[in-house]
Structures are given as C-alpha cells and as structure tokens.
Scaffold this active site. Sequence first.
Site, mmCIF file in Angstrom:
data_model
loop_
_atom_site.group_PDB
_atom_site.id
_atom_site.type_symbol
_atom_site.label_atom_id
_atom_site.label_comp_id
_atom_site.label_asym_id
_atom_site.label_seq_id
_atom_site.Cartn_x
_atom_site.Cartn_y
_atom_site.Cartn_z
ATOM 1 N N ASP A 287 0.920 -1.249 -0.006
ATOM 2 C CA ASP A 287 -0.036 0.061 -0.163
ATOM 3 C C ASP A 287 0.798 1.236 -0.097
ATOM 4 O O ASP A 287 1.898 1.265 0.426
ATOM 5 C CB ASP A 287 -0.864 0.119 1.438
HETATM 6 N N1 URA Z 1 -1.533 -5.857 3.747
HETATM 7 C C1 URA Z 1 -1.854 -4.442 4.079
HETATM 8 O O1 URA Z 1 -2.770 -4.317 4.853
HETATM 9 N N2 URA Z 1 -1.011 -3.554 3.278
HETATM 10 C C2 URA Z 1 0.097 -4.164 2.429
HETATM 11 O O2 URA Z 1 0.589 -3.200 1.879
HETATM 12 C C3 URA Z 1 0.527 -5.503 2.577
HETATM 13 C C4 URA Z 1 -0.087 -6.352 3.181
#
Ligand code: URA
Length: 223
Positions: free
Chosen positions: A110
């Site tokens: 993310d």
């Molecule tokens: N889980 C999440 O919530 N975000 C990420 O970037 C990777 C795994």
Amino acid sequence: MKYALTVERLQKILSQAGVASRRAAERLIVEGRVSVNGQTVRELGSKADPAADEIRVDGRRIRKETLRRYILLNKPTGYVTTRSDPERRSTVMELLRGIREYIYPVGRLDYDTEGLLLLTNDGDLAARLTHPRHEVPRVYEVEVAGVPDEHDLDRISRGVTIDGRRTEPARVELGPGRHTTDATLRITIAEGRNRQVRRMFDSIGHPVDHLRRISIEIGRAHV
Ligand code: URA
C-alpha cells in the site's frame, strides 16, 4: 514438429522476453501494438514461435534473450506500487535509476506501507510469486493501537472474516519489547488480499499505525 513444441501464447512470450508483465502484455496486444511477421495481432489467444517468428512491439523487434533483473527495494511510505499512477502520485519506479529493462513490481504494498518489494522483468517468477496457488508466505512487522490479548491473537491466527470470506490461518506473535499502550507484532500470511493485514487488525479492534514487510519466504512457497 519443432514448431509445434515452441509455439506459445503471445503474452507469455512478451513477459518472458522482459517486455511487460503478463497483464500489461495482454493490454499491449488488445491495443494493437504487437505484430507477428508484419501482421498486427489483437486476439489474446494468439500464439507464436519466438524462435521462428518476427515479433514486434510498437515496431521494435523483441530480443530473444533479455537480461533478467531482480531488484529488492526497501520501499518508503508515500509511494504507489505501480509503473504509472493515473492520480499522478509518486511511484516506486521514481526511486530507481539507470535500469534499461522493463521491470515492474511483483505484488503490491500500500501507499502507506513500507518495506520489502521485489521488482523484476522475470515474468515466470512474477507469476509464481503472485499466483494464490503457490501461497508464498510474507512476513510483516506491525505496530497497532492498544495491546491485543491472547484471545485477539488466537482469532487472527485462526482467521477472521473480511468481505464475507475468512482469512487463511496466519502466524502471529507479540514482540519484541514490552507493551503498555500499543504493541509491535510479527504476522506471516500467505494470501494477498487488498489491505489484508490492516483489515485483519481492524477486525479485532486494534488498527494498524505502521506496517512494514520484512520478508518474502520464496523458499517456503508451495510450488
Ligand atoms: N497488508 C496490508 O494491509 N497492506 C500491505 O501493503 C500489505 C499487506
């Protein structure tokens, strides 16, 4: 006979040649940017023989052998994991310089997650690492609000329901350090659902403050 053995789907040839990921290669085909022996090909099922056919993308002939690139990036927060972002946010590609091959991120972190990100032009490896069937474990260090108790951790490790579907069993442990108002944990999951770790901790009432991927356990994948 030899011809029949080497013939492959065009998107596979393009990804193996390091031109694009399989999904991006499919888009190139549909957009009419790929030709085989001078004929534009737009059908996704089309096949060709990379050893015998002249395959071009945007008029440029693809090379049979392309140098394979593997880059492990410690992604900072504030970057989108994509080659280009329609909303014009900064992308992880801006952190790299001087790479001539068409590399792309494998999987996604993310915008507000940091840590280990693999970028490559190796379409086979990328497909193996991202296909749910191979269940590649990924380890995250998580800082959450409040301190989850044994019962909370048990719920996470057995699986919680997100969007009406239960998560697969996960490994989760508290630590390192002592905890009073918030906690650091390590969690290992082998699924890649959208914002999965954040939503798992939301579901037990301990939202994530900070998330960092620290390992991709390629050697433990089900291949
Ligand atoms: N889980 C999440 O919530 N975000 C990420 O970037 C990777 C795994």
